[in-house]
Structures are given as C-alpha cells and as structure tokens.
Design a protein around this motif. Structure first.
Motif, mmCIF file in Angstrom:
data_model
loop_
_atom_site.group_PDB
_atom_site.id
_atom_site.type_symbol
_atom_site.label_atom_id
_atom_site.label_comp_id
_atom_site.label_asym_id
_atom_site.label_seq_id
_atom_site.Cartn_x
_atom_site.Cartn_y
_atom_site.Cartn_z
ATOM 1 N N TYR A 69 32.484 38.405 47.359
ATOM 2 C CA TYR A 69 32.770 39.780 46.441
ATOM 3 C C TYR A 69 33.005 39.322 45.022
ATOM 4 O O TYR A 69 34.367 39.126 44.431
ATOM 5 C CB TYR A 69 34.085 40.550 47.194
ATOM 6 C CG TYR A 69 33.829 41.985 46.693
ATOM 7 C CD1 TYR A 69 33.073 42.817 47.362
ATOM 8 C CD2 TYR A 69 34.745 42.411 45.890
ATOM 9 C CE1 TYR A 69 33.052 44.065 46.934
ATOM 10 C CE2 TYR A 69 34.748 43.699 45.480
ATOM 11 C CZ TYR A 69 34.010 44.461 45.962
ATOM 12 O OH TYR A 69 33.717 45.893 45.572
ATOM 13 N N TYR A 105 37.010 36.365 47.025
ATOM 14 C CA TYR A 105 36.948 37.339 45.938
ATOM 15 C C TYR A 105 37.510 36.616 44.433
ATOM 16 O O TYR A 105 38.581 36.020 44.789
ATOM 17 C CB TYR A 105 37.848 38.544 46.129
ATOM 18 C CG TYR A 105 38.228 39.337 45.159
ATOM 19 C CD1 TYR A 105 36.990 39.970 44.533
ATOM 20 C CD2 TYR A 105 39.334 39.799 44.896
ATOM 21 C CE1 TYR A 105 37.398 40.899 43.087
ATOM 22 C CE2 TYR A 105 39.505 40.771 43.934
ATOM 23 C CZ TYR A 105 38.674 41.218 42.986
ATOM 24 O OH TYR A 105 38.788 41.970 41.844
ATOM 25 N N SER A 107 39.232 37.157 41.329
ATOM 26 C CA SER A 107 40.035 38.279 40.722
ATOM 27 C C SER A 107 40.582 37.753 39.290
ATOM 28 O O SER A 107 39.827 36.651 38.727
ATOM 29 C CB SER A 107 41.227 38.650 41.572
ATOM 30 O OG SER A 107 41.881 39.387 41.185
#
Ligand code: NAP
Length: 317
Positions: A69, A105, A107
């Motif tokens: 993601y 992900y 981040s």
C-alpha cells in the motif's frame, strides 16, 4: 506469490515494481489510476482503478497474496487526511473481502508520544485502518527518503541550492534520519520474503542522524560546493515557513505545508529490529544524495538502474 503494488506510478512504487521484476520471480500486478499513461515493465499485469471509488478497483486484488500500500493523497486539493482515511478504508475492506493475506504499508517515522504533525498523524491513522482488516499488516516507518522524485528530498535539495542565505525557524536543528531509496526498496523486498514480519511495525533509517541544518549544508556542498548561511529565528511559524518555502521551491504548497509542519517532530529510529533481519550495507547520506542528484560514481539511484542493472548488493541473513 502474486504481489500487488498500489501507488505504482509514484516515487517509491515505480522503483519497487522494477525491483520486484529484476530480483524476484513473483507475479506482479499494479493498480494505476490511468493505465493509458502508464508504461509497465514487461510481464506486469496492469489494473486501472481508483481506491476512492469503491467498485472500480477491487479486480486488482484478485488472487493477491501480498499487497503493497503506497498510496497517499498529499498534493491533491482539499483535505488530504480525509482522502487518505477514505482510501485506506476502501482498500482495507476490499483486501479483506478478497482474502488478501498480507499488506505492507510504507508509513512515516515519528515518536507516537510526541504531538504529531497532521501529516504524521494521518500516516498513523492509515496504519490503524489497514490493521482493522483481516490481512496481516507490516508497517515500515521511514523519515525523508532520499532519491530523485521524492517530494521531501526535493524540498531539501531546492532549499539548499537556491538561496545563499536562509532565515529558518528553530526546527532547522531537529534531528532526522533520512534513508536512501535503494535501502527502502531493499527493506520492502526483505519483509515480503519473511513471513515472520507479518503483523509487525518496523522503523527504518539510514546510517546517519542529521539535523535539517546539516542535511541542507551537506546537500548544498555536494551539489554546488556553496553551502548557504543558515540563520534560525524564533519567530517564524510553520505557516509562514510553508509560505516562504512555496516561494523558493517548486514543490506544490499542498505537499510542502504538511511536510514543513512535520519537521518539528524528531524523526529518528528507536527500534532497529529489522536491521537484524537483513544483510546489506545501509547507504550513507552523502552517497544517497550523490545518487539522487546524478553525481554518484556508481550511477543514479534505482529509478534509472531499474530493470537494467541490479541495485547495490543486498541479501538476507
Ligand atoms: N517520499 C518520502 O520521502 C516518504 C517518506 C516516508 C514515507 N513515505 C510513504 O511512502 C508512500 C509512497 O510515497 P511516494 O513518495 O512514492 O508518493 P508519490 O510519489 O506521491 O506516489 C503516490 C502514489 O499514490 C497514487 N494514488 C494517489 N491517490 C490514489 C487513489 N485514489 N487511487 C489509486 N492510487 C492513488 C498515485 O497515483 P497517480 O500517479 O495516479 O497520482 C501515486 O502512484 C506513502 O505512503 C508515503 O507516505 C514517503
């Protein structure tokens, strides 16, 4: 494995797709908003869709084992945090419905105990939303990623090289631990191959902790040989700084403002567990900068090497 890369047109996504093709045998699907303008590397399945439009992107998740993601809405008009919240929610639901086993992900780094900037708070919110689904989520938290095409590094580079004298807020002495794009890609690939990293949150950074002042001076020294004079003043607010940065750089205000707000947060790795799982030499800041600006003797960073030559030596213990 079938691997999905979302954000495949982005700074990180482009390089990740190329590295997956060059260094692994996984089947790769990408989700892009405009398939016509996307030139995929050979052998990639391209699905067109927008995660803000439920019902129009879910095909990308068919038979996917692991999804990266790499989407964020900073730079689009309006409330980026609201768009990122909706995007993550739609994606989490679709991944749960499709039975996707893992989500990875990328981040932002920052201590949860601090009062986080709106940018970092939004990254944390996306982490939480993705974790509400059935997939095991691996989070990699990074500070500034150094590479050609990184919005945050573009800010540093343009500020460093465009002004002989800079009046800055006091944040210029905040610590940061930037990381080379090649190292980010190495970590992204490493966690894919290591099932024990599923469900874990890791902090990743380069070998150097620098203040923003040091980053600006070193970047200028490398690129122009003329470091600017930096004069921190106590009265410059983040809002005024963002306005000023908008005048000096071509980074859009919607991107620059949340990034500038974020520089008050110290962004340094406090948990280096992932370093113990991978085996590659982290790239020093000066080498990362030379690659990003095309002055490295080993060539530019992975964007141009992608698909042609392998990135620097990396492997797993
Ligand atoms: N760059 C850094 O220094 C840095 C540092 C730490 C963490 N990160 C994290 O790394 C991740 C990737 O960052 P990046 O620098 O690669 O960002 P980027 O270059 O701005 O790429 C963002 C990607 O998201 C896609 N996207 C946006 N909205 C979408 C939507 N509604 N549906 C589908 N795709 C959508 C964009 O596609 P389009 O081409 O269609 O716009 C683009 O491919 C982000 O989560 C970011 O927070 C980045």
């Amino acid at each position: 494995m079938r691997v999905l890369v979302t954000g495949a047109t982005g700074f990180v996504g482009q390089r990740l797709v190329a590295a997956l093709r060059a260094e692994t045998t996984h089947d790769v699907t990408v989700l892009v908003r405009d398939a016509e303008s996307y030139e995929p590397p050979d052998g990639i399945t391209v699905v067109e869709g927008d995660v803000l439009e439920p019902g129009r992107f879910e095909d990308a998740l068919a038979d996917v084992d692991v999804a990266y993601y790499l989407i964020h809405a900073m730079g689009s008009s309006g409330d980026f945090a609201e768009r990122d919240r909706r995007a993550a929610r739609n994606f989490e639901r679709a991944a749960s419905d499709a039975g996707t086993g893992r989500v990875i992900y990328l981040s932002g780094l920052g201590n949860d105990g601090d009062s986080l900037s709106s940018h970092l708070a939004s990254r944390r919110e996306v982490e939480s939303i993705l974790r509400e689904g059935t997939a095991d989520v691996t989070v990699l938290r990074a500070a500034i990623i150094v590479g050609d095409g990184s919005a945050s590094f573009r800010l540093v580079r343009q500020l460093a090289t465009r002004l002989p004298v800079m009046i800055t807020p006091r944040w210029v002495d905040t610590d940061c631990q930037p990381i080379a794009i090649d190292d980010v890609i190495a970590y992204c690939l490493a966690v894919l191959e290591r099932p024990e990293t599923a469900g874990e949150t890791y902090e990743i950074g380069g070998p150097d902790v620098l203040t923003y002042r040091e980053m600006l001076l070193e970047t200028a020294e490398i690129e122009t040989g003329r470091p600017p004079l930096i004069v921190p003043v106590p009265v410059l607010s983040p809002r005024l700084s963002a306005h000023w940065v908008g005048l000096v750089t071509d980074v859009p205000r919607e991107v620059a403002s949340p990034l500038i707000e974020g520089v008050r947060n110290r962004v340094v790795v406090t948990d280096d567990r992932l370093e113990g799982l991978v085996d590659f030499e982290p790239t020093p800041f000066d080498v990362a900068v030379r690659r990003a600006v095309g002055l490295a003797s080993d060539g530019p960073d992975a964007v141009d090497r992608a698909g042609t030559t392998a990135p620097p030596k990396r492997g797993e213990k």
